[in-house]
Design a protein around this motif. Structure first.
Motif, PDB file in Angstrom:
ATOM      1  N   ARG A   1       0.804  -1.226   0.000  1.00 31.76           N
ATOM      2  CA  ARG A   1       0.000   0.000   0.000  1.00 31.76           C
ATOM      3  C   ARG A   1       0.833   1.271   0.000  1.00 31.76           C
TER       4      ARG A   1
ATOM      5  N   TYR B   1      -0.417   5.292  -5.070  1.00 30.95           N
ATOM      6  CA  TYR B   1       0.510   4.502  -4.237  1.00 30.95           C
ATOM      7  C   TYR B   1       1.561   5.465  -3.711  1.00 30.95           C
TER       8      TYR B   1
ATOM      9  N   VAL C   1      -2.080   6.502   4.758  1.00 26.82           N
ATOM     10  CA  VAL C   1      -2.287   5.083   4.442  1.00 26.82           C
ATOM     11  C   VAL C   1      -1.823   4.199   5.603  1.00 26.82           C
TER      12      VAL C   1
ATOM     13  N   LEU D   1      -6.694   9.069  -2.318  1.00 23.89           N
ATOM     14  CA  LEU D   1      -6.328   7.680  -2.020  1.00 23.89           C
ATOM     15  C   LEU D   1      -7.553   6.778  -2.111  1.00 23.89           C
TER      16      LEU D   1
ATOM     17  N   HIS E   1      -8.529   5.673  -5.454  1.00 21.14           N
ATOM     18  CA  HIS E   1      -7.690   4.588  -5.986  1.00 21.14           C
ATOM     19  C   HIS E   1      -7.819   3.314  -5.151  1.00 21.14           C
TER      20      HIS E   1
ATOM     21  N   ASN F   1      -7.087   2.919  -2.118  1.00 22.00           N
ATOM     22  CA  ASN F   1      -5.996   2.774  -1.152  1.00 22.00           C
ATOM     23  C   ASN F   1      -6.313   3.453   0.193  1.00 22.00           C
TER      24      ASN F   1
ATOM     25  N   LYS G   1      -9.097   2.378   3.345  1.00 20.25           N
ATOM     26  CA  LYS G   1     -10.058   1.318   3.668  1.00 20.25           C
ATOM     27  C   LYS G   1     -11.118   1.786   4.647  1.00 20.25           C
TER      28      LYS G   1
END
Lengths: 310, 310, 310, 310
Positions: A89, A111, A123, A178, A181, A183, A185
């Motif tokens: 990630r 990323y 992230v 993010l 994409h 990325n 949660k």
């Protein structure tokens, strides 16, 4: 022959005196309202070594907002929880762009380059948060920091956290990007709420230096993470810990380090010591100006560089 | 406690055996015609330590094109000639982009990020070339390398140099772009002619490891540059020596290093040793694939990391 | 001599037949869940001319989500409200990047290139929203569209709007980024709530062609905005109306146009006609594939190009 | 009703008077030494219409360096030689970046956005040059321009060409970069030698307006290229003819146009007229400042916009 280590207390006193006399102190971060009012004339420094008393000087017992220095502790938690899966990630490369850049994040399709630029830290926090509540996650972080520092008094400044939530538009942009994409949660508000609280941890230089001992390794140092992981975290601090000023810090100081916009820097002398320095004024990279200069001076005088004997 | 250093000869033999058995050897650089024909099955490694015999294994005495590893030696010459004035023409930060990127060079108006990406290395060579002829400059470089390695046989492969002059279009683009920003002081053909010859220096792993001793520092090591400069060059190798794979190399190996598209890597264990490894196949960053893996293995087994004890 | 205009009904019938027989219909946008289920086999086209009956063919009376075509109407409202002050917040240049790019927005410090890429459209909506509620703003937009089209039945599809609010992460990223540069005056949720509802207006080709008459100008055309403003909006549609496919549309069709990811395109023949075409499958720019081909065919057969006689 | 066309001679006289009285004349391009010395106080304008006498005012018979306006003529030659195969080497989209940007060229791997930014124009010249000598290619270009203008006196200023060869470093960078992507078929010196000579064509406003008649099309206009190709070239001029100021020119003037750093602009009123204007001072896009203002005035007064009646 390696030079003999000079007595540390007079050295820190001298460095503090030089710092206090400095006319150009940099500029206090003003985009976080609660931090904008901090007195720029403060300067503190502390050195912790395994099994030895902490040496300190200046305002080393004044608490400050550690901000991005917290990313080191959260990274340790994330690696403890996910291990190498974290790297699916977020990357491990210096970014070459400012800490809140969206350009590279777009070129690399969501990323983030490393866990220390904002996108990568978001992230990382998001990964620790998965399957837990913000309260539990922040609890785990505080427990880790308190255990590392051996000080139960360390806490989060709620007003600073709220101030950042209200004004951290760029971080909201990064989080939503993010998410676009896949990325992120957790909902952006949840991850960022946790992230802003993590940044609002308050510590003194003395506390931070002691908390950094877990990255020193070797005989007598606390062993909160494995020796292999210590080396990896230190490597990331060396190449990415000062954003697009990381190369400059490595060049001038020669030690792994992580800075925060509150003006704090945590640096590690592997096998030897952890150092915390704090002064609120920032240089143009967003790193503490006097803090960096003090670290450069300290490294030169002690020979504490990973890049060669003195 | 630090682990005991294992006997090096059997360790290198073992690492060589593993490398030779590897099925995925990476891809030989094919954009330099003279290098495209190199046998990908070769692998060599050598360790040099002050005052001790060189330990080596595999094809450690087969000469190869050192390519960008030469940038370390030219940087030492440039710092010797200009000192800190060099930094007015080139930076000290990792680039976050590929080694021949023009994007960042445009965003930063012709000021290359560091002396190891191509644009920065061209500027560095240009700085050494000022006031001298290419022949004199290359003579000085060879003298430096030969003195460092203690081997007068080291030479430049003229055919490789010509091959690069004929095909190095991207480097010509960079040089003309630098010129358009006033950051090239000699005609592009002159600077690039020198640059391509510098990249065409041929050395064996044994020679390269010994030539790298000047960056080890400490007792018994050759003192071609000052100890302070050694630390700075090592810092640059750590943050920028493997292009946009520098963070990965620091993370996995934990030592300053500089790679070349010929498949060579020079790494430094400050105060202890210089290591050269060579295998022509490259990973996707353009760094030797087996060479990187061998260095990772060597670092793990010896505990040679600047980032912490084992 | 200019060619004689062919009879339009048989021409539209023929174009529809060709479109319906096409095997490669492009790809329906799937990032808005509510749109992903639209039947890709649909195709409709309609031509409106001042004082003449609407000519249409195919599914010209099936409502579809006009999406970004709505930006034309909101731009007209914004210019009516702010006049040239709008240009202090958004530019008038083609972007050269995709419609939701953050790269250029970062390079240009939060000043979007034009009112038709997403960032610019969000700013435009934000400008109209200032001092009003979302309900009032959307009411004004619907009144404008209904008046232009002469059809009170035109409405917003609430389910599509909600679907976009739930999934429009990239637009949230853009809005927060604009906010971080002070170029958003309302809370992101408010501006984006309005924006997503505006995109969810549903119209048929027949309605959209008639609504576009306000951009035709000249004798007999509805005069909702001044002739000077008509020319300027048409200029923006020509240079920016199809994102990074705008040059291609100008090259192939030669008329101002605005596309939406719902598969609709509104094009203007200044002084003559407004044309709406719809087919849900998109080309790689995100513009209707069959719609663009139909417009190219229509322009070739009628000689309707602003770039020269036939 | 369309407005009646005002008498052109008094209109041009008036526009010239306003231009001459202007205090802010922009900045003469100084990166081409031979052009830096041009008197900034000059201003000329000319209108050519099929079958009618040329109308002109000011310094309309003073020759100037047409620079990038030449790209229109070379594009016509390239399309004549290669047809649509040209588009495999260069695109048709506005670039959104400055005329000599390398950033987008890198992101798009050596495929220039359009034939009017420098990289695209170099590729276009390279395509015409293939299989021919520079002398033949420039001969063909001059024959085309002379035939279009009906004036055999038009020539190339050799001193300007040499001046650009000596200082056009950015263009050399672009050419070498294109070569590195296989998108240059001749040696850079050959293609750029031709390119710089093409840019050094000298014409007066009167000559340039008449040479532009081939893009007017319709009854009475010279037919050097097909009507379909005229429309396509005009479309490219509209979306890309003023670099990253193309949108602004379309917005303010509403006509296809191509500018050059010599201060000239050629604009086309499809089916009606070709207009040349010249004033050496440039705005921040690198387009003639007074020339653009004069064209805006002329378009407003005549109603000559492709985007709608007045």
């Amino acid at each position: 022959m390696a030079q003999a280590l000079p007595p540390l207390q007079p050295l820190l006193d001298e460095i503090t005196e030089v710092a206090r006399a400095s006319e150009n102190r940099g500029k206090v971060a003003d985009y976080i309202p609660e931090l904008a009012g901090v007195d720029p004339d403060q300067f503190g420094i502390a050195i912790a070594r395994p099994g030895q008393p902490t040496v300190m000087a200046g305002d080393a017992q004044v608490p400050f907002s550690i901000q991005s220095v917290s990313k080191v502790f959260m990274l340790a938690l994330a690696l403890g929880k996910l291990g190498d899966r974290l790297w699916s990630r977020v990357g491990r490369e210096p970014s070459g762009h400012s800490f809140d850049s969206m350009l590279l994040l777009e070129l690399e399709k969501g990323y983030p380059r490393n866990p220390f630029i904002n996108a990568g830290a978001i992230v990382t926090t998001d990964a620790v948060l998965q399957g837990a509540t913000p309260r539990e996650t922040l609890g785990a972080l505080l427990r880790f920091i308190r255990a590392a520092a051996g000080d139960e008094a360390i806490h989060i400044n709620e007003r600073v956290a709220r101030s950042e939530i209200a004004t951290g538009h760029r971080n909201f942009a990064l989080a939503h990007y993010l998410l676009s994409h896949g990325n992120l949660k957790n909902p952006p508000e949840l991850t960022l709420g946790t992230y802003f609280h993590q940044c609002a941890v308050e510590m003194t230089c003395a506390q931070l230096a002691n908390a950094g001992l877990f990255l020193v390794g070797g005989a007598g140092a606390p062993r909160l993470v494995s020796q292999a992981r210590i080396r990896r975290i230190n490597a990331l601090m060396m190449t990415c810990g000062h954003y697009d000023g990381s190369g400059d810090y490595a060049f001038r100081v020669g030690l792994p380090g992580k800075s925060g916009v509150g003006g704090g820097i945590l640096s590690v002398v592997p096998g030897v010591a952890a150092i915390a320095v704090w002064s609120p004024g920032l240089n143009h990279y967003g790193n503490s100006k006097l803090g960096t200069e003090a670290m450069e001076q300290l490294a030169a005088r002690t020979g504490w560089s990973v890049f060669g004997p003195t």
